[in-house]
Motif scaffolding. Structure first.
Motif, mmCIF file in Angstrom:
data_model
loop_
_atom_site.group_PDB
_atom_site.id
_atom_site.type_symbol
_atom_site.label_atom_id
_atom_site.label_comp_id
_atom_site.label_asym_id
_atom_site.label_seq_id
_atom_site.Cartn_x
_atom_site.Cartn_y
_atom_site.Cartn_z
ATOM 1 N N ASP A 69 0.828 -1.206 0.000
ATOM 2 C CA ASP A 69 0.000 0.000 0.000
ATOM 3 C C ASP A 69 0.863 1.257 0.000
ATOM 4 O OD1 ASP A 69 -2.257 -1.587 0.035
ATOM 5 O OD2 ASP A 69 -2.703 -1.239 2.158
ATOM 6 N N ILE A 70 1.942 1.232 0.772
ATOM 7 C CA ILE A 70 2.844 2.389 0.838
ATOM 8 C C ILE A 70 3.562 2.560 -0.504
ATOM 9 C CG2 ILE A 70 4.852 3.393 1.996
ATOM 10 C CD1 ILE A 70 2.227 3.309 3.673
ATOM 11 N N ALA A 71 3.998 1.452 -1.103
ATOM 12 C CA ALA A 71 4.676 1.520 -2.397
ATOM 13 C C ALA A 71 3.732 2.061 -3.475
ATOM 14 C CB ALA A 71 5.203 0.140 -2.799
ATOM 15 N N THR A 72 2.473 1.629 -3.457
ATOM 16 C CA THR A 72 1.485 2.127 -4.417
ATOM 17 C C THR A 72 1.249 3.613 -4.213
ATOM 18 O OG1 THR A 72 0.407 -0.033 -4.515
ATOM 19 C CG2 THR A 72 -0.898 1.862 -5.228
ATOM 20 N N TRP A 73 1.125 4.040 -2.967
ATOM 21 C CA TRP A 73 0.928 5.453 -2.650
ATOM 22 C C TRP A 73 2.099 6.284 -3.178
ATOM 23 C CZ3 TRP A 73 3.748 8.841 0.412
ATOM 24 C CH2 TRP A 73 3.139 10.068 0.690
ATOM 25 N N ARG A 77 2.073 9.222 -6.067
ATOM 26 C CA ARG A 77 2.591 10.560 -5.783
ATOM 27 C C ARG A 77 3.612 10.977 -6.837
ATOM 28 N NH1 ARG A 77 0.217 13.862 -2.126
ATOM 29 N NH2 ARG A 77 2.223 14.695 -1.595
ATOM 30 N N GLN A 78 4.461 10.052 -7.259
ATOM 31 C CA GLN A 78 5.473 10.363 -8.255
ATOM 32 C C GLN A 78 4.842 10.617 -9.622
ATOM 33 O OE1 GLN A 78 8.183 7.072 -7.949
ATOM 34 N NE2 GLN A 78 9.227 7.926 -6.175
ATOM 35 N N GLN A 79 3.797 9.853 -9.969
ATOM 36 C CA GLN A 79 3.114 10.045 -11.241
ATOM 37 C C GLN A 79 2.378 11.371 -11.284
ATOM 38 O OE1 GLN A 79 0.515 6.677 -11.666
ATOM 39 N NE2 GLN A 79 1.920 5.636 -13.051
ATOM 40 N N GLY A 80 1.735 11.718 -10.174
ATOM 41 C CA GLY A 80 0.930 12.933 -10.134
ATOM 42 C C GLY A 80 1.705 14.173 -9.776
#
Length: 83
Positions: A69-73, A77-80
């Motif tokens: 979940d943290i890795a997905t978050w 964040r990096q994409q957006g």
């Protein structure tokens, strides 16, 4: 396959290697990985819609976050652009 009462029995595959449980991260690790402090993490969980992954309750006084979940978050964040 049916037993003598007519109920269907479920056959399970015998997998010799059980799936490895996902790693759970406690608050200090989450703070270190994300650069956020406790108040920001909990505010993100409480936001509507949530801006931070929810925790998993381990006991009455202990929580942790799924590493995935943290890795997905972080990836979101990096994409957006961190918005």
């Amino acid at each position: 396959m049916f037993n003598f009462h007519g109920a269907q029995q479920v056959q399970t595959s015998s997998n010799p290697t059980p799936a490895k449980p996902e790693k759970l991260l406690r608050l200090p690790e989450v703070e270190s990985l994300t650069g956020l402090k406790k108040s920001s993490i909990y505010a993100g969980m409480k936001a509507s819609p949530p801006t931070f992954p929810h925790c998993v309750r381990l006991s009455v006084r202990a929580v942790a976050w799924r590493e995935s979940d943290i890795a997905t978050w972080q990836a979101q964040r990096q994409q957006g652009g961190g918005q």
